[in-house]
Design an enzyme around this catalytic site. Structure first.
Site, PDB file in Angstrom:
ATOM      1  N   ARG A  78       0.840  -1.200   0.000  1.00  9.49           N
ATOM      2  CA  ARG A  78       0.000   0.000   0.000  1.00  9.49           C
ATOM      3  C   ARG A  78       0.877   1.253   0.000  1.00  9.49           C
ATOM      4  O   ARG A  78       1.525   1.560   0.998  1.00  9.49           O
ATOM      5  CB  ARG A  78      -0.932   0.013   1.212  1.00  9.49           C
ATOM      6  CG  ARG A  78      -1.815   1.259   1.260  1.00  9.49           C
ATOM      7  CD  ARG A  78      -2.999   1.124   2.207  1.00  9.49           C
ATOM      8  NE  ARG A  78      -2.627   1.046   3.606  1.00  9.49           N
ATOM      9  CZ  ARG A  78      -3.502   1.076   4.618  1.00  9.49           C
ATOM     10  NH1 ARG A  78      -4.802   1.172   4.358  1.00  9.49           N
ATOM     11  NH2 ARG A  78      -3.089   0.981   5.865  1.00  9.49           N
ATOM     12  N   ASP A 126      -3.645   3.301  14.020  1.00  8.11           N
ATOM     13  CA  ASP A 126      -2.820   3.854  12.966  1.00  8.11           C
ATOM     14  C   ASP A 126      -3.353   5.234  12.629  1.00  8.11           C
ATOM     15  O   ASP A 126      -4.164   5.798  13.373  1.00  8.11           O
ATOM     16  CB  ASP A 126      -2.752   2.927  11.745  1.00  8.11           C
ATOM     17  CG  ASP A 126      -4.094   2.779  11.022  1.00  8.11           C
ATOM     18  OD1 ASP A 126      -5.068   3.483  11.385  1.00  8.11           O
ATOM     19  OD2 ASP A 126      -4.162   1.969  10.087  1.00  8.11           O
TER      20      ASP A 126
END
Length: 541
Positions: free
Chosen positions: A162, A446
């Protein structure tokens, strides 16, 4: 060459990763695609202003033909046909990457985005780790002498990388004097160094694409892929991409996003935390109708979240694409058996709901959760590799259902407000230290969870919301008082030097963006200024 590296990356093999040929590839990507990227970012503001004016979103009338017609994405390659359990985590440090690759998950989402702090060293080392993983040479020895190596007795996960989103810059790479796109730097370095090796391994360069807000942004990624494959001489369609539907505008363009990427599309993912963050951001002017309860109270069974996930499954399977479930943020605590058992049960319930809904697989954040996710999906899949045959014809989702935020059950409490402030500061402080994935209160946090935390504070403050448990109105004074108390509690948990260097700047940043009259689109943009400023000061010093 008009590309410039502003400072050396102090990490192993940086010279190889930033070799002239790799930088030339980055430069060409920038010259071909960056102007369009900037235009699309400007279009985001235009579209957000329209939402502020009208108070709604809807399916695009100009793309009704795409939604109505019959077409499918390209068939999945062998390595992506069974995705029942995926583990997520940053591409570094090496120990974490090795643990993910040894986890017996079928896919590893190797994250250069929300679970990574983009220090220059992390950016370069993350690509190096992925290159070495593709070669089968990734290893690490800790300062105490403990050795970590890739297992040879299990099948390693397929790696899906990603890159950063379109909005993030990379200030250590200048092209024609301007910061490069973080997305193009991440993709370009990874693709340049791993694509051929991954093909030789029987896999390929596979990607998760984050933060898209329109099918036009997917079209740009598709054009990047077409160019990149031609540039190194590999067949078109080798690259495969799974798009995270983690913004509310993208939820109205699922068909269109898959259509733009159809020769390279693999599937869509339900990115739940960023999705909630996006709802607040996009509808921040619309008052109580779009006010969310405490983050802990917003479950995937809320009507608007059910509409979103059911539409995703139906859209994917109609188009021959994989529907991937979201993150189970709960993580086990090996020092607390009760907390670990609670985490296991919550993950099991979450994955059971997804499997029963027709998802083809899902995410976990810790190796200990891989067997639970696998067991749940094994029970539903049986001998099948996926659930593409579950077409969900009974599902019919309207714009009103996707926007029915007000029906979400839950309360707004002082406890929730305190948690949001504490998590936002603690995560930002860790991010400034170079850590992008942080376990806080037995949850893997996150950037997405930090974003929703600070956004909820801003929303509640602007709405003058009264707390359901205390009756007190959320005011700037209350936010400042509670923030001060939470910061003092964090101070007691860390070394004073660490507190002064990282927690105090993080607290100031969180205070500024929560109290500012203007909403800051991404926490990571001003945080990145602190991150790169600290690095510059360290180099100068």
């Amino acid at each position: 060459m008009t590309i410039e590296i502003t400072r050396e990356a102090r990490t192993d093999d940086a010279g190889d990763i930033l070799a002239p040929e790799a930088l030339a590839f980055i430069e060409e990507l920038h010259h071909r695609f960056d102007a369009r990227r900037l235009d699309l970012l400007a279009l985001r503001k235009v579209q957000r202003d329209e939402v502020a004016r009208t108070g709604r979103l809807d399916f695009l009338p100009e793309t009704a033909g795409i939604r109505a017609s019959e077409w499918e994405v390209a068939p999945a390659p062998e390595a992506l046909r069974d995705r029942r359990v995926e583990i997520t985590g940053p591409a570094g440090p090496p120990k974490m990457a090795i643990n993910a690759l040894n986890s017996e998950a079928l896919v590893w989402l190797a994250d250069l985005e929300d679970a990574a702090s983009p220090t220059w060293e992390n950016v370069v080392a993350g690509v190096k780790n992925l290159r070495d993983a593709a070669r089968g040479t990734l290893s690490y020895t800790s300062p105490t002498g403990k050795a970590y190596a890739l297992r040879t007795d299990v099948q390693r996960p397929t790696v899906v990388t990603r890159p950063r989103g379109w909005h993030l810059p990379e200030r250590h790479v200048l092209v024609d004097g301007a910061p490069a796109s973080g997305a193009l730097v991440d993709f370009g370095l990874h693709f340049f160094h791993t694509a051929r090796q991954l093909l030789a391994n029987g896999h390929g360069p596979y990607y998760y694409l984050p933060k898209l807000e329109s099918h036009l942004e997917a079209r740009l990624w598709n054009e990047v892929f077409v160019f990149a494959q031609d540039a190194i001489g590999i067949p078109q369609g080798t690259i495969r991409a799974t798009v995270l539907i983690e913004t509310i505008p993208a939820a109205f363009q699922m068909d269109e996003i898959l259509y733009e990427l159809r020769e390279h599309a693999s599937g869509l993912n339900a990115g739940r935390w960023d999705y909630l963050f996006s709802i607040i951001k996009v509808f921040r002017d619309q008052g109580e109708a779009f006010a969310l309860p405490d983050r802990a109270d917003v479950s995937m069974t809320a009507p608007f979240m059910r509409a979103y996930t059911e539409l995703l499954v139906k859209t994917c399977h109609r188009r021959g694409a994989f529907a991937m479930g979201g993150m189970a943020a709960f993580v086990p605590n090996r020092n607390d058996l009760a907390a670990t058992e609670a985490a296991f049960e919550k993950v099991r319930a979450d994955k059971t709901r997804e499997a029963d809904d027709g998802f083809d697989g899902s995410w976990v954040a810790h190796p200990d959760l891989v067997p639970i996710c696998r067991e749940v999906f094994d029970g539903v899949l049986g001998d099948r590799l996926n659930q593409l045959d579950r077409q969900r014809p009974e599902v019919s989702v309207t714009a009103e259902q996707l926007l029915d935020i007000a029906s979400a059950p839950g309360r707004v409490t002082e406890t929730g407000l305190r948690t949001n402030l504490s998590v936002a500061v603690a995560y930002t402080a860790a991010w400034l230290q170079g850590n992008g994935a942080v376990a806080i209160n037995n949850l893997m946090e996150d950037a997405a969870t930090a974003e929703i935390s600070r956004s909820q504070v801003w929303q509640q403050l602007r709405a003058g919301r009264h707390l359901d448990d205390t009756g007190e109105q959320v005011t700037a004074e209350l936010v400042q008082r509670l923030l001060g108390e939470e910061v003092e509690a964090l101070r007691a948990q860390v070394d004073e030097a660490v507190f002064a260097e990282f927690y105090q700047p993080a607290a100031r940043l969180v205070s500024d963006i929560c109290l500012d009259d203007e909403y800051v689109d991404f926490l990571t943009l001003p945080a990145y200024e602190l991150l790169t400023g600290a690095a510059r000061a360290e180099v100068i010093g």
